[in-house]
Design a protein around this motif. Structure first.
Motif, PDB file in Angstrom:
ATOM      1  N   VAL A 171      38.349  39.871  32.613  1.00 40.03           N
ATOM      2  CA  VAL A 171      38.932  38.531  32.562  1.00 40.03           C
ATOM      3  C   VAL A 171      38.731  37.875  33.926  1.00 40.03           C
ATOM      4  CG1 VAL A 171      41.112  37.250  32.376  1.00 40.03           C
ATOM      5  CG2 VAL A 171      40.648  39.142  30.821  1.00 40.03           C
ATOM      6  N   THR A 172      38.411  36.593  33.885  1.00 40.88           N
ATOM      7  CA  THR A 172      38.286  35.796  35.104  1.00 40.88           C
ATOM      8  C   THR A 172      39.492  34.874  35.193  1.00 40.88           C
ATOM      9  OG1 THR A 172      35.884  35.862  34.915  1.00 40.88           O
ATOM     10  CG2 THR A 172      36.802  34.173  36.353  1.00 40.88           C
ATOM     11  N   SER A 173      40.042  34.742  36.381  1.00 38.60           N
ATOM     12  CA  SER A 173      41.216  33.890  36.578  1.00 38.60           C
ATOM     13  C   SER A 173      40.884  32.436  36.264  1.00 38.60           C
ATOM     14  CB  SER A 173      41.727  34.010  38.012  1.00 38.60           C
ATOM     15  OG  SER A 173      40.753  33.544  38.923  1.00 38.60           O
ATOM     16  N   ARG A 174      41.942  31.665  35.992  1.00 37.93           N
ATOM     17  CA  ARG A 174      41.754  30.245  35.659  1.00 37.93           C
ATOM     18  C   ARG A 174      41.012  29.489  36.753  1.00 37.93           C
ATOM     19  NH1 ARG A 174      47.611  28.594  34.316  1.00 37.93           N
ATOM     20  NH2 ARG A 174      48.083  30.778  34.310  1.00 37.93           N
ATOM     21  N   ASP A 175      41.316  29.809  37.997  1.00 40.61           N
ATOM     22  CA  ASP A 175      40.663  29.097  39.098  1.00 40.61           C
ATOM     23  C   ASP A 175      39.320  29.728  39.481  1.00 40.61           C
ATOM     24  OD1 ASP A 175      41.385  31.407  40.424  1.00 40.61           O
ATOM     25  OD2 ASP A 175      42.600  30.407  41.939  1.00 40.61           O
ATOM     26  N   VAL A 188      39.078  35.221  40.898  1.00 41.18           N
ATOM     27  CA  VAL A 188      39.247  36.666  40.733  1.00 41.18           C
ATOM     28  C   VAL A 188      38.752  37.083  39.356  1.00 41.18           C
ATOM     29  CG1 VAL A 188      40.961  38.530  40.571  1.00 41.18           C
ATOM     30  CG2 VAL A 188      41.257  36.722  42.271  1.00 41.18           C
ATOM     31  N   GLU A 189      38.129  38.251  39.321  1.00 38.36           N
ATOM     32  CA  GLU A 189      37.693  38.843  38.053  1.00 38.36           C
ATOM     33  C   GLU A 189      38.242  40.268  38.012  1.00 38.36           C
ATOM     34  OE1 GLU A 189      33.464  38.580  36.207  1.00 38.36           O
ATOM     35  OE2 GLU A 189      33.551  40.432  37.407  1.00 38.36           O
ATOM     36  N   ALA A 190      38.955  40.599  36.932  1.00 39.13           N
ATOM     37  CA  ALA A 190      39.551  41.928  36.793  1.00 39.13           C
ATOM     38  C   ALA A 190      39.008  42.602  35.546  1.00 39.13           C
ATOM     39  CB  ALA A 190      41.069  41.821  36.696  1.00 39.13           C
ATOM     40  N   THR A 191      38.724  43.899  35.659  1.00 39.82           N
ATOM     41  CA  THR A 191      38.247  44.693  34.532  1.00 39.82           C
ATOM     42  C   THR A 191      39.198  45.862  34.347  1.00 39.82           C
ATOM     43  OG1 THR A 191      35.959  44.097  35.022  1.00 39.82           O
ATOM     44  CG2 THR A 191      36.295  46.014  33.617  1.00 39.82           C
ATOM     45  N   VAL A 192      39.589  46.103  33.097  1.00 43.62           N
ATOM     46  CA  VAL A 192      40.464  47.235  32.776  1.00 43.62           C
ATOM     47  C   VAL A 192      39.800  48.119  31.739  1.00 43.62           C
ATOM     48  CG1 VAL A 192      42.597  45.990  33.331  1.00 43.62           C
ATOM     49  CG2 VAL A 192      41.747  45.999  30.985  1.00 43.62           C
ATOM     50  N   PHE A 249      36.399  39.527  43.892  1.00 47.42           N
ATOM     51  CA  PHE A 249      36.802  38.230  44.427  1.00 47.42           C
ATOM     52  C   PHE A 249      35.549  37.361  44.435  1.00 47.42           C
ATOM     53  CE2 PHE A 249      39.696  41.399  46.145  1.00 47.42           C
ATOM     54  CZ  PHE A 249      40.905  40.865  45.735  1.00 47.42           C
ATOM     55  N   LEU A 250      35.595  36.290  43.675  1.00 51.17           N
ATOM     56  CA  LEU A 250      34.407  35.480  43.430  1.00 51.17           C
ATOM     57  C   LEU A 250      34.262  34.338  44.431  1.00 51.17           C
ATOM     58  CD1 LEU A 250      34.906  35.302  39.578  1.00 51.17           C
ATOM     59  CD2 LEU A 250      33.545  36.961  40.854  1.00 51.17           C
ATOM     60  N   ASP A 251      33.049  34.079  44.842  1.00 56.44           N
ATOM     61  CA  ASP A 251      32.680  32.925  45.664  1.00 56.44           C
ATOM     62  C   ASP A 251      33.518  32.754  46.926  1.00 56.44           C
ATOM     63  OD1 ASP A 251      30.767  32.311  43.733  1.00 56.44           O
ATOM     64  OD2 ASP A 251      32.182  31.059  42.612  1.00 56.44           O
ATOM     65  N   ASN A 252      34.036  33.837  47.461  1.00 55.70           N
ATOM     66  CA  ASN A 252      34.830  33.784  48.702  1.00 55.70           C
ATOM     67  C   ASN A 252      36.006  32.807  48.642  1.00 55.70           C
ATOM     68  OD1 ASN A 252      33.370  35.743  50.140  1.00 55.70           O
ATOM     69  ND2 ASN A 252      31.781  34.254  50.624  1.00 55.70           N
ATOM     70  N   VAL A 300      47.434  35.446  41.626  1.00 57.61           N
ATOM     71  CA  VAL A 300      46.228  35.330  40.795  1.00 57.61           C
ATOM     72  C   VAL A 300      45.749  36.713  40.366  1.00 57.61           C
ATOM     73  CG1 VAL A 300      43.790  34.645  40.808  1.00 57.61           C
ATOM     74  CG2 VAL A 300      45.516  33.097  41.711  1.00 57.61           C
ATOM     75  N   VAL A 301      45.765  37.674  41.274  1.00 61.90           N
ATOM     76  CA  VAL A 301      45.336  39.035  40.941  1.00 61.90           C
ATOM     77  C   VAL A 301      46.238  39.621  39.860  1.00 61.90           C
ATOM     78  CG1 VAL A 301      45.164  41.411  41.811  1.00 61.90           C
ATOM     79  CG2 VAL A 301      44.204  39.519  43.138  1.00 61.90           C
ATOM     80  N   ILE A 302      47.547  39.529  40.048  1.00 54.98           N
ATOM     81  CA  ILE A 302      48.491  40.096  39.084  1.00 54.98           C
ATOM     82  C   ILE A 302      48.337  39.428  37.714  1.00 54.98           C
ATOM     83  CG2 ILE A 302      50.952  40.280  38.501  1.00 54.98           C
ATOM     84  CD1 ILE A 302      51.414  40.737  41.539  1.00 54.98           C
ATOM     85  N   GLU A 303      48.256  38.119  37.683  1.00 56.02           N
ATOM     86  CA  GLU A 303      48.119  37.393  36.431  1.00 56.02           C
ATOM     87  C   GLU A 303      46.813  37.748  35.722  1.00 56.02           C
ATOM     88  OE1 GLU A 303      48.470  32.818  34.805  1.00 56.02           O
ATOM     89  OE2 GLU A 303      47.815  33.137  36.863  1.00 56.02           O
TER      90      GLU A 303
END
Length: 143
Positions: free
Chosen positions: A37-41, A44-48, A59-62, A75-78
């Motif tokens: 999942v990629t965060s709304r903004d 951040v991209e998280a894989t489970v 962490f995308l695009d610095n 953002v990470v937690i969400e």
């Protein structure tokens, strides 16, 4: 004509073996499953993995460099939570055909995997989050 005890036992044994084989196939398929999942903004991209364990965090695009610590944490937690919810729905969907009615002689009734895992396949994304105070506010208050 009523079924003999031996016929009922043989039928039950065949059903059990078919169910065990189906569970083994599903478990095998889910072993390699991931949900990203990629965060709304889009920062951040998280894989489970199949059990909701975090297997990747990018962490995308610095963008994280311009975020405050509390905003980045939120953002990470969400994002991780959203990935876990989607994976739980995937697991529920995979096992749903096997759950159904397990009343049989034990009288257990309906087995609701979604309820057991705390997710609803029909629940809109972020439905619980909308009713709660925004996560970043909670983190900010704790600091």
């Amino acid at each position: 004509m009523q079924e003999s005890l031996e016929q009922r036992l043989a039928r039950a044994q065949a059903e059990l073996e078919a169910t065990e084989a189906a569970v083994a196939r599903i478990e095998s398929d889910l072993t390699a499953a991931t949900q990203t999942v990629t965060s709304r903004d889009r920062s951040v991209e998280a894989t489970v993995g199949p059990q909701g364990n975090l297997t990747g965090l990018n962490f995308l695009d610095n963008k994280y460099r311009t975020m405050s610590a509390s905003a980045l944490s939120a953002v990470v937690i969400e994002t991780v939570e959203k990935a876990r919810e989607r994976m739980a729905r995937k697991v529920v969907t995979a096992f749903e055909p096997l759950a159904g009615d397990i009343s049989g002689p034990s009288g257990l009734g309906q087995l609701d995997l979604a309820q057991m895992l705390g997710v609803s396949p029909d629940e809109p994304r972020n439905a619980r989050r909308r009713s709660a105070k925004p996560l970043h506010d909670e983190l900010h208050e704790d600091l």
